[in-house]
Scaffold this motif. Structure first.
Motif, PDB file in Angstrom:
ATOM      1  N   PHE A  45       0.840  -1.207   0.000  1.00  0.00           N
ATOM      2  CA  PHE A  45       0.000   0.000   0.000  1.00  0.00           C
ATOM      3  C   PHE A  45       0.874   1.255   0.000  1.00  0.00           C
ATOM      4  N   CYS A  46       0.355   2.316  -0.644  1.00  0.00           N
ATOM      5  CA  CYS A  46       1.067   3.598  -0.690  1.00  0.00           C
ATOM      6  C   CYS A  46       0.069   4.742  -0.628  1.00  0.00           C
ATOM      7  N   GLU A  47       0.601   5.958  -0.389  1.00  0.00           N
ATOM      8  CA  GLU A  47      -0.253   7.141  -0.384  1.00  0.00           C
ATOM      9  C   GLU A  47      -0.659   7.546  -1.795  1.00  0.00           C
ATOM     10  N   HIS A  48       0.185   7.203  -2.768  1.00  0.00           N
ATOM     11  CA  HIS A  48      -0.097   7.524  -4.165  1.00  0.00           C
ATOM     12  C   HIS A  48       0.721   6.562  -5.009  1.00  0.00           C
ATOM     13  N   ARG A  49       0.494   6.539  -6.301  1.00  0.00           N
ATOM     14  CA  ARG A  49       1.294   5.684  -7.182  1.00  0.00           C
ATOM     15  C   ARG A  49       2.252   6.604  -7.951  1.00  0.00           C
ATOM     16  N   CYS A  50       3.544   6.493  -7.688  1.00  0.00           N
ATOM     17  CA  CYS A  50       4.521   7.334  -8.380  1.00  0.00           C
ATOM     18  C   CYS A  50       4.588   6.910  -9.853  1.00  0.00           C
ATOM     19  N   GLY A  51       4.844   7.866 -10.719  1.00  0.00           N
ATOM     20  CA  GLY A  51       4.784   7.629 -12.158  1.00  0.00           C
ATOM     21  C   GLY A  51       5.812   6.633 -12.672  1.00  0.00           C
ATOM     22  N   PHE A  52       6.919   6.451 -11.933  1.00  0.00           N
ATOM     23  CA  PHE A  52       7.997   5.559 -12.391  1.00  0.00           C
ATOM     24  C   PHE A  52       7.876   4.160 -11.798  1.00  0.00           C
ATOM     25  N   CYS A  53       7.009   3.977 -10.818  1.00  0.00           N
ATOM     26  CA  CYS A  53       7.106   2.789  -9.956  1.00  0.00           C
ATOM     27  C   CYS A  53       6.344   1.592 -10.517  1.00  0.00           C
ATOM     28  N   ASN A  54       7.027   0.453 -10.610  1.00  0.00           N
ATOM     29  CA  ASN A  54       6.350  -0.764 -11.061  1.00  0.00           C
ATOM     30  C   ASN A  54       6.329  -1.819  -9.960  1.00  0.00           C
ATOM     31  N   LEU A  55       6.442  -1.361  -8.718  1.00  0.00           N
ATOM     32  CA  LEU A  55       6.386  -2.320  -7.609  1.00  0.00           C
ATOM     33  C   LEU A  55       4.942  -2.749  -7.387  1.00  0.00           C
ATOM     34  N   PHE A  56       4.785  -3.860  -6.657  1.00  0.00           N
ATOM     35  CA  PHE A  56       3.438  -4.383  -6.432  1.00  0.00           C
ATOM     36  C   PHE A  56       2.822  -3.610  -5.274  1.00  0.00           C
ATOM     37  N   THR A  57       2.018  -2.601  -5.590  1.00  0.00           N
ATOM     38  CA  THR A  57       1.440  -1.771  -4.539  1.00  0.00           C
ATOM     39  C   THR A  57       0.154  -1.113  -5.006  1.00  0.00           C
ATOM     40  N   ARG A  58      -0.755  -0.874  -4.035  1.00  0.00           N
ATOM     41  CA  ARG A  58      -2.020  -0.213  -4.349  1.00  0.00           C
ATOM     42  C   ARG A  58      -2.062   1.138  -3.635  1.00  0.00           C
TER      43      ARG A  58
ATOM     44  N   GLY B  62       7.722  -2.700   0.732  1.00  0.00           N
ATOM     45  CA  GLY B  62       6.458  -2.495   0.047  1.00  0.00           C
ATOM     46  C   GLY B  62       6.671  -2.005  -1.365  1.00  0.00           C
ATOM     47  N   GLY B  63       5.825  -1.129  -1.759  1.00  0.00           N
ATOM     48  CA  GLY B  63       4.911  -0.282  -1.031  1.00  0.00           C
ATOM     49  C   GLY B  63       5.583   0.528   0.094  1.00  0.00           C
ATOM     50  N   THR B  64       4.727   0.925   0.995  1.00  0.00           N
ATOM     51  CA  THR B  64       5.156   1.791   2.082  1.00  0.00           C
ATOM     52  C   THR B  64       4.614   1.236   3.398  1.00  0.00           C
TER      53      THR B  64
HETATM   54  S1  SF4 Z   1       6.457   2.068  -3.453  1.00  0.00           S
HETATM   55 FE1  SF4 Z   1       7.388   4.115  -3.141  1.00  0.00          FE
HETATM   56  S2  SF4 Z   1       8.032   4.649  -5.189  1.00  0.00           S
HETATM   57 FE2  SF4 Z   1       6.487   3.015  -5.440  1.00  0.00          FE
HETATM   58  S3  SF4 Z   1       4.479   4.042  -5.616  1.00  0.00           S
HETATM   59 FE3  SF4 Z   1       4.812   3.610  -3.483  1.00  0.00          FE
HETATM   60  S4  SF4 Z   1       5.660   5.546  -2.667  1.00  0.00           S
HETATM   61 FE4  SF4 Z   1       5.962   5.570  -4.878  1.00  0.00          FE
END
Ligand code: SF4
Ligand code: SAM
Length: 439
Positions: A55-68, A109-111
């Protein structure tokens, strides 16, 4: 021209190899493999425990990690409940094989610090329930907005001795250009809070090659980070991946831009007393080695949706996606899993003897220690240059040097590690990865 020359001529930025095989080579495993017998046959005296919070506060434009991004509160509660069920099942599976020892742990994560202090307490309860003893190296990822004193207190009280924070840039405009809403004031506050929390190792992630970034702004970002004397600094070259927001916008990272900023960043960190450990990682002075997962031998026990687990003959995880809909669906299904569903590995890749050798070779060569050719022979019973004759191409090109038993990348080799790693992938893994990208 050999395949290596072709790879280097195309671009030195092909792929970040932090694991082999790449997760896009994973496929459903039918029937699922029960975890008890799977882990019983492993070396069990130095396992690595990894907990993933997607989970994250937002989805960064570069990020391809597994996170919502911005998960609803009920989902986070359901996630922690499911993680509890998984912890019980995995602990039981490990116990089936007799005694085991967890030697390092990480929460990523995520965060993870998107969780409240109370939820983090719950999470650390699960970390202990799995069998993570007090006092082993433990790393936790955080972000500037979520590195809040009450959460950091739980993290440090729970045993973390390393906190890693993504910063990317101290310039608001550069962050905005990659869809990362981040105020420099917030970053400074977070860094002070982490230092006040008294953690032994602070790691910061910075990025180069961002749209609009110049030598001047890159110097500002590096200097601002160095004010806090982080024990470790990761410099990430920007990658624009197809499924990310930047990728969909058609943005492109420029090689010459990244090369210039890499040279500048590296020089500045060496000047400030840091030692280069890998293409991305720099460590200050003689600071103790953190719980960075780089060992090519140890087993990794991954928990949470999106986490990977590595045994000798099988790497497994949950299914994987980057797009919002795909990630949401996978997490929604995962939180419904019962204990029986957590007791099998049903998605991943098997590593035959040849892939096990290749994995050991790639991770060793790209690591700080380099490839120990005597250790390879002792482990696999054959000389490494008989199994991988292509290795002989590195030294004449100035990319690696053999000293005694150790074949290690030179500075020129380190700078090209993201091309050298993929060059060593097997034909089978390449085919699987290509099929995934087309699907
Ligand atoms: S894991 Fe970090 S870099 Fe990726 S979307 Fe979340 S806050 Fe952004
Ligand atoms: C899990 S995040 C760090 C913690 C936290 N979520 C944050 O962003 O503050 C891992 C790091 O990988 C790096 N990263 C992710 N995607 C990247 C990309 N496409 N190109 C370069 N670096 C990337 C970023 O530096 C990021 O900080």
């Amino acid at each position: 021209m050999t395949a290596l020359d072709d790879a280097l001529a195309a671009t030195r930025y092909q792929s970040y190899v932090y694991a082999y095989p790449h997760k896009t080579a994973y496929r459903p495993i039918e029937p699922g493999e029960p975890l008890g017998p799977l882990w019983a046959g492993e070396r069990r005296d130095a396992l690595f425990a990894y907990f993933h919070i997607p989970f994250c506060e937002h989805r960064c434009g570069f990020c391809n990690l597994f996170t919502r991004p911005v998960p609803p509160e009920e989902l986070v509660a359901a996630y922690l409940a499911a993680l509890g069920r998984q912890t019980t099942v995995v602990r039981r599976a490990l116990d089936e094989g007799g005694a085991f020892q967890l030697a390092r742990a990480a929460i990523g994560g995520g965060t993870p610090t998107l969780l409240s202090a109370a939820q983090l307490e719950q999470l650390f309860g699960l970390v202990r329930a799995l069998g993570v003893p007090a006092g082993i190296p433990m790393s936790v990822e955080t972000s500037p907005e979520t590195a809040l004193p009450d959460r950091l207190a739980v993290v440090v009280g729970g045993g973390a001795d390393r906190i890693s924070m993504g910063i990317q840039s101290f310039l608001e405009t550069e962050c905005r250009a990659v869809n990362r809403p981040q105020q420099p004031g917030e970053v400074h506050r977070a860094l002070r809070a982490i230092r006040d929390a008294g953690v032994a190792t602070l790691n910061v992630d910075l990025m180069y090659g961002l749209p609009g970034q110049t030598a001047e702004t890159w110097r500002t970002t590096l200097a601002s980070a160095l004010e806090y004397k982080p024990e470790e600094v990761y410099l990430y070259p920007l990658y624009v991946r197809p499924l990310t927001t930047l990728g969909k916008k058609g943005a492109a990272a420029v090689d010459s831009h990244r090369v210039e900023l890499y040279d500048q960043g590296r020089a500045m960190l060496l000047e400030a007393g840091y030692r280069q450990v890998s293409l991305r990682m720099f460590r200050r002075g003689a600071s103790a080695s953190g719980p960075v997962y780089c060992c090519q031998d140890d087993g990794m026990v991954g928990l949470g949706c999106g986490a990977r687990s590595y045994t000798r003959g099988l790497h497994y995880s949950t299914e994987w996606a980057v797009g919002a809909r795909g990630v949401r669906d996978i997490i929604d299904r995962w939180v419904q899993r019962d204990e029986a569903a957590f007791a099998v590995a049903d998605y991943g890749i098997r590593l035959d003897a040849s892939e096990q050798r290749r994995r050991w070779l790639i991770l060793s060569l790209l690591s700080d220690e380099g490839l120990d050719v005597a250790a390879y022979r002792a482990k696999f019973g054959a000389p490494v240059d008989a199994d991988f004759p292509e290795l002989a191409e590195l030294a004449p090109r100035g990319l690696a040097k053999q000293r005694g038993d150790i074949l290690a990348l030179t500075h020129a080799g380190l700078a090209r590690a993201d091309a050298i790693g993929p060059w060593l992938y097997s034909a089978d893994v390449r085919t699987r990865m290509a099929e995934y990208e087309l699907a």
